[in-house]
Design an enzyme around this catalytic site. Structure first.
Site, PDB file in Angstrom:
ATOM      1  N   LYS A  79      -9.057  42.326 -42.306  1.00 31.28           N
ATOM      2  CA  LYS A  79      -8.492  42.726 -41.015  1.00 31.28           C
ATOM      3  C   LYS A  79      -9.028  44.084 -40.590  1.00 31.28           C
ATOM      4  CE  LYS A  79      -4.380  39.950 -41.758  1.00 31.28           C
ATOM      5  NZ  LYS A  79      -2.943  39.787 -41.929  1.00 31.28           N
ATOM      6  N   GLN A 116       1.894  43.261 -44.206  1.00 32.44           N
ATOM      7  CA  GLN A 116       1.329  42.082 -44.878  1.00 32.44           C
ATOM      8  C   GLN A 116       2.367  41.428 -45.780  1.00 32.44           C
ATOM      9  OE1 GLN A 116      -1.729  41.032 -44.102  1.00 32.44           O
ATOM     10  NE2 GLN A 116      -1.853  39.354 -45.551  1.00 32.44           N
ATOM     11  N   ASP A 136       1.912  40.256 -35.100  1.00 28.45           N
ATOM     12  CA  ASP A 136       1.992  39.055 -35.924  1.00 28.45           C
ATOM     13  C   ASP A 136       2.785  37.952 -35.217  1.00 28.45           C
ATOM     14  OD1 ASP A 136       0.719  38.911 -38.370  1.00 28.45           O
ATOM     15  OD2 ASP A 136       2.190  40.179 -39.389  1.00 28.45           O
TER      16      ASP A 136
HETATM   17  N1  L34 Z   1       2.215  39.769 -41.966  1.00 29.54           N
HETATM   18  N2  L34 Z   1       1.214  38.416 -43.544  1.00 29.54           N
HETATM   19  C1  L34 Z   1       1.306  38.823 -42.278  1.00 29.54           C
HETATM   20  N3  L34 Z   1       0.520  38.339 -41.298  1.00 29.54           N
HETATM   21  C2  L34 Z   1      -0.392  37.367 -41.574  1.00 29.54           C
HETATM   22  O1  L34 Z   1      -1.113  36.830 -40.591  1.00 29.54           O
HETATM   23  C3  L34 Z   1      -0.532  36.919 -42.886  1.00 29.54           C
HETATM   24  N4  L34 Z   1      -1.483  36.004 -43.259  1.00 29.54           N
HETATM   25  C4  L34 Z   1      -1.184  35.056 -44.324  1.00 29.54           C
HETATM   26  C5  L34 Z   1      -0.630  35.848 -45.508  1.00 29.54           C
HETATM   27  N5  L34 Z   1       0.237  36.947 -45.111  1.00 29.54           N
HETATM   28  C6  L34 Z   1       0.305  37.452 -43.865  1.00 29.54           C
HETATM   29  C7  L34 Z   1      -2.802  36.277 -43.259  1.00 29.54           C
HETATM   30  O2  L34 Z   1      -3.306  37.229 -42.703  1.00 29.54           O
HETATM   31  C8  L34 Z   1      -2.544  34.454 -44.605  1.00 29.54           C
HETATM   32  N6  L34 Z   1      -3.494  35.327 -43.960  1.00 29.54           N
HETATM   33  C9  L34 Z   1      -4.883  35.283 -44.111  1.00 29.54           C
HETATM   34  C10 L34 Z   1      -5.738  36.058 -43.358  1.00 29.54           C
HETATM   35  C11 L34 Z   1      -7.111  36.012 -43.550  1.00 29.54           C
HETATM   36  C12 L34 Z   1      -7.661  35.202 -44.485  1.00 29.54           C
HETATM   37  C13 L34 Z   1      -6.819  34.394 -45.221  1.00 29.54           C
HETATM   38  C14 L34 Z   1      -5.455  34.462 -45.053  1.00 29.54           C
HETATM   39  C15 L34 Z   1      -9.127  35.182 -44.686  1.00 29.54           C
HETATM   40  O3  L34 Z   1      -9.802  36.066 -44.269  1.00 29.54           O
HETATM   41  N7  L34 Z   1      -9.680  34.173 -45.372  1.00 29.54           N
HETATM   42  C16 L34 Z   1     -11.104  34.076 -45.653  1.00 29.54           C
HETATM   43  C17 L34 Z   1     -11.402  34.224 -47.118  1.00 29.54           C
HETATM   44  C18 L34 Z   1     -10.849  35.420 -47.761  1.00 29.54           C
HETATM   45  C19 L34 Z   1     -11.032  35.386 -49.267  1.00 29.54           C
HETATM   46  O4  L34 Z   1     -12.197  35.432 -49.707  1.00 29.54           O
HETATM   47  O5  L34 Z   1     -10.046  35.279 -49.986  1.00 29.54           O
HETATM   48  C20 L34 Z   1     -11.589  32.692 -45.254  1.00 29.54           C
HETATM   49  O6  L34 Z   1     -12.777  32.556 -45.015  1.00 29.54           O
HETATM   50  O7  L34 Z   1     -10.776  31.766 -45.222  1.00 29.54           O
END
Ligand code: L34
Length: 367
Positions: free
Chosen positions: A134, A178, A201
């Site tokens: 982020k 988060q 959010d």
């Molecule tokens: N307050 N908590 C709050 N807001 C959110 O919107 C979230 N979420 C979920 C968990 N807790 C939170 C997220 O941000 C899940 N989540 C989230 C955000 C980004 C990614 C995954 C989950 C992400 O960038 N995923 C990448 C891979 C990252 C890695 O290598 O682990 C992807 O390509 O899917």
């Protein structure tokens, strides 16, 4: 018999002309049939090529580029050019991110610097990765970010005091805590403490309620990203059978509401659902948010369906796996989002857009 000779000659002539005509008709029909067949073949081949090229990504719609071009500030001209260059292969989340960058640039042109505060309590490894993502996206979009780390032992009072401080700070437009939080902290109390106008959010009761009643609000980033991904395929949601697997407050429930608001016929499935397979196999749009690697198998996917994989499961191999068995499902689906590189980055892009919207709203400007 001359008469009969003549007659039969006439018959022969007529027959000959008819045969010739029939041949001509057949030739024309044949040509037409061939042309139709050729065209179908070319179209089929082109579609197959597009699908193989573009299985994970979907082209950005023309509408979006024209929106950007409308009054694109200087700073985003090269982003727009890059989008145009790679329109066919641009991932939907990159398009959304470019939009947020354009909005941030437009705000800066008005002397406003959008700013997002991200609070991370504790050391959860997955949360650290997501928060890092982020903060990185903020940098790339021209949004200022504050990464606030608090120890695992933080008390609820300490966290609420930090939120109050950020709530009062006029230079901070968005506040994100988060999740998940350490056990000693009540998640609901924390979310309640974030002012709705800074709740990028979309988790606070005011935003949730406004979403449910169809009023302007901050949409939660993951479900909003799902909708955006579905629409980026050119699929009309209106009138479709949409099935959401999972009923969490963060994804399943709001995803179902947003699909309903777009006039889909929505079914929400969960651990107590009977006939899960049959219900899923009838879905034109399938959103998988179960939290179990490979839960959705090929036989649960309707041919041509749009499949959105929200799952982020870290396997014993250390790799990320979606809730959908990609190999099986991609052979059946019309479109399927990958993990990683699908809903995760799109969630972050939606957060960027919510932050620019928050900054615009708080400063009374339109972008
Ligand atoms: N307050 N908590 C709050 N807001 C959110 O919107 C979230 N979420 C979920 C968990 N807790 C939170 C997220 O941000 C899940 N989540 C989230 C955000 C980004 C990614 C995954 C989950 C992400 O960038 N995923 C990448 C891979 C990252 C890695 O290598 O682990 C992807 O390509 O899917």
């Amino acid at each position: 018999m001359a008469f009969f000779d003549n007659f039969s000659k006439k018959v022969q002539d007529v027959a000959f002309v008819a045969a010739e005509k029939a041949q001509q008709v057949a030739a024309v029909a044949g040509e037409k049939a061939n042309a139709v067949a050729d065209k179908a073949k070319i179209e089929y081949e082109m579609a197959a090529e597009r699908r193989s090229m573009d299985k994970n990504y979907r082209a950005l719609g023309e509408w979006y580029v024209s929106t950007l071009e409308g009054d694109a500030p200087e700073a985003v001209a090269d982003i727009v050019a890059a989008i145009k260059d790679s329109q066919e292969n641009l991932a939907a989340y990159e398009a959304a991110k470019a939009e947020a960058a354009a909005e941030a640039a437009a705000l800066k042109a008005k002397g406003i610097e959008p700013c997002l505060a991200v609070i991370l309590v504790g050391e959860n490894p997955a949360s650290q990765v997501y928060v890092r993502g982020k903060v990185k996206d903020c940098g790339e979009c021209g949004i200022k970010s504050l990464e606030l780390r608090m120890p695992e032992t933080t008390t609820q009072e300490e966290l609420l005091a930090k939120i109050a401080e950020l709530a009062a700070d006029k230079t901070v437009n968005g506040i994100l805590v988060q999740l998940p939080l350490p056990k000693q902290i009540d998640e609901h109390a924390v979310i309640d403490a974030i002012p709705p106008e800074k709740d990028v959010d979309g988790f606070s009761p005011v935003n949730v309620g406004r979403m449910q009643t169809g009023q302007p609000c901050f949409l939660p980033c993951t479900p909003a990203g799902c909708i955006r991904m579905i629409e980026s395929t050119g699929t009309k949601i209106d009138g479709k059978n949409a099935v959401v697997i999972g009923r969490s407050n963060i994804v399943g429930k709001p995803a179902a509401l947003l699909l309903l608001a777009k006039n889909a016929t929505v079914t929400v499935c969960h651990s107590h659902t009977a006939n899960l397979k049959e219900i899923c196999a009838n879905a034109d749009i399938l959103v998988a948010a179960v939290g179990r690697a490979g839960f959705v198998t090929g036989d649960m996917v309707k041919p041509g369906a749009v499949v959105i994989d929200v799952g982020i499961n870290r396997g014993a191999d250390g790799k990320l796996h979606g809730d959908v068995n990609f190999e099986e499902a991609s052979a059946v689906a019309g479109y399927i989002t990958p993990v990683p590189g699908g809903v995760g980055p799109m969630t972050r892009a939606m957060l960027m857009k919510n932050t620019t919207q928050a900054a615009a709203m708080q400063n009374g400007v339109a972008i």
